[in-house]
Design an enzyme around this catalytic site. Structure first.
Site, PDB file in Angstrom:
ATOM      1  N   ASP A 100      18.061 -62.248 -18.157  1.00 37.58           N
ATOM      2  CA  ASP A 100      16.733 -61.679 -17.886  1.00 37.58           C
ATOM      3  C   ASP A 100      16.679 -60.304 -18.557  1.00 37.58           C
ATOM      4  O   ASP A 100      16.336 -60.194 -19.734  1.00 37.58           O
ATOM      5  CB  ASP A 100      16.561 -61.625 -16.361  1.00 37.58           C
ATOM      6  N   LYS A 128      15.164 -65.567 -20.638  1.00 42.50           N
ATOM      7  CA  LYS A 128      13.805 -65.173 -20.265  1.00 42.50           C
ATOM      8  C   LYS A 128      13.212 -64.245 -21.296  1.00 42.50           C
ATOM      9  O   LYS A 128      13.904 -63.347 -21.787  1.00 42.50           O
ATOM     10  CB  LYS A 128      13.876 -64.440 -18.920  1.00 42.50           C
ATOM     11  N   VAL A 150      12.301 -68.004 -11.620  1.00 43.78           N
ATOM     12  CA  VAL A 150      12.562 -69.450 -11.611  1.00 43.78           C
ATOM     13  C   VAL A 150      13.652 -69.811 -10.596  1.00 43.78           C
ATOM     14  O   VAL A 150      14.509 -68.983 -10.261  1.00 43.78           O
ATOM     15  CB  VAL A 150      12.950 -69.970 -13.016  1.00 43.78           C
TER      16      VAL A 150
HETATM   17  P1  5GP Z   1      19.771 -59.740 -15.682  1.00 40.72           P
HETATM   18  O1  5GP Z   1      20.940 -58.876 -15.350  1.00 40.72           O
HETATM   19  O2  5GP Z   1      19.828 -60.356 -17.066  1.00 40.72           O
HETATM   20  O3  5GP Z   1      18.455 -59.036 -15.437  1.00 40.72           O
HETATM   21  O4  5GP Z   1      19.732 -60.937 -14.643  1.00 40.72           O
HETATM   22  C1  5GP Z   1      20.731 -61.885 -14.587  1.00 40.72           C
HETATM   23  C2  5GP Z   1      20.920 -62.416 -13.187  1.00 40.72           C
HETATM   24  O5  5GP Z   1      19.784 -62.149 -12.352  1.00 40.72           O
HETATM   25  C3  5GP Z   1      21.035 -63.921 -13.242  1.00 40.72           C
HETATM   26  O6  5GP Z   1      22.375 -64.314 -13.377  1.00 40.72           O
HETATM   27  C4  5GP Z   1      20.397 -64.340 -11.933  1.00 40.72           C
HETATM   28  O7  5GP Z   1      21.374 -64.298 -10.896  1.00 40.72           O
HETATM   29  C5  5GP Z   1      19.376 -63.289 -11.634  1.00 40.72           C
HETATM   30  N1  5GP Z   1      18.025 -63.685 -12.111  1.00 40.72           N
HETATM   31  C6  5GP Z   1      17.323 -63.128 -13.115  1.00 40.72           C
HETATM   32  N2  5GP Z   1      16.135 -63.742 -13.256  1.00 40.72           N
HETATM   33  C7  5GP Z   1      16.092 -64.721 -12.321  1.00 40.72           C
HETATM   34  C8  5GP Z   1      15.119 -65.719 -11.985  1.00 40.72           C
HETATM   35  O8  5GP Z   1      14.045 -65.855 -12.561  1.00 40.72           O
HETATM   36  N3  5GP Z   1      15.458 -66.548 -10.970  1.00 40.72           N
HETATM   37  C9  5GP Z   1      16.625 -66.452 -10.274  1.00 40.72           C
HETATM   38  N4  5GP Z   1      16.828 -67.329  -9.288  1.00 40.72           N
HETATM   39  N5  5GP Z   1      17.556 -65.527 -10.570  1.00 40.72           N
HETATM   40  C10 5GP Z   1      17.297 -64.672 -11.598  1.00 40.72           C
END
Ligand code: 5GP
Length: 173
Positions: A100, A128, A150
């Site tokens: 994300d 994403k 999601v």
């Molecule tokens: P980042 O550090 O890239 O922002 O987010 C990564 C982590 O956040 C993912 O491994 C997941 O656990 C959580 N996450 C980010 N976006 C989503 C989403 O749309 N749905 C869910 N269920 N978890 C998300």
């Protein structure tokens, strides 16, 4: 089918894509021995399906990080538990459920690189469209998805929905 969800990626499309990803991974790592490292909890279903399609000797390990509380990112990544096997000199494939902001992945890459693997590649089921500048660090992407929250196929909302065979987003989100 959950009434409150829009299906973003169907179960059938997920399974087809996994077979393709597994073929690519098998070719890229041909003749080598792989350590597949899953990021819990979100990647557990994806990893289980993926490794069963990769027809070569491989070891599996897991680690767990968290940064979300009540479906919101806290902005701080915390290591809940680490892998159990050394990866020095090994070819490592990190399995993520979703990238994300890219914060979790950046944290994990830094962490794993300190363990001196021979190589370190990344496979994420979902990527994403948030504009995060980390796409070039993700070697295998299942699906690019819009910037919506999601669930399903390993991903949760407050602990629920992980067991759905497809990826969905809440209607109106
Ligand atoms: P980042 O550090 O890239 O922002 O987010 C990564 C982590 O956040 C993912 O491994 C997941 O656990 C959580 N996450 C980010 N976006 C989503 C989403 O749309 N749905 C869910 N269920 N978890 C998300």
């Amino acid at each position: 089918m959950e009434k409150n969800l829009d299906v973003l990626v169907s179960a059938e499309d997920i399974q087809k894509r996994i077979a393709t990803l597994a073929r690519q991974i098998q070719q890229d790592f041909s003749g080598r021995q792989l350590v597949v490292v899953g990021v819990l909890k979100g990647a557990f279903i994806f990893m289980a399906d993926l490794v069963r399609h990769i027809k070569m000797p491989l070891a599996c390990d897991f680690l767990r990080v968290s940064s979300y509380e009540k479906d919101q990112s806290t902005g701080v990544v915390r290591m809940d538990f680490d892998m159990t096997q050394p990866i020095a000199g090994k070819d490592v494939l990190l399995i993520e459920d979703i990238v994300d902001s890219g914060r979790t992945l950046s944290y994990l890459l830094k962490h794993l690189e300190t363990k001196k693997p021979a190589s370190l590649k990344v496979c994420s089921l979902l990527y994403k469209e948030t504009g995060a500048q980390i796409k070039n660090r993700v070697d295998y992407i299942g699906f690019d998805i819009p910037n919506r929250y999601v669930v399903g196929y390993g991903l949760d909302s407050e602990g629920l929905y992980r067991s759905l065979p497809y990826v969905g987003a809440f209607k109106g989100s």
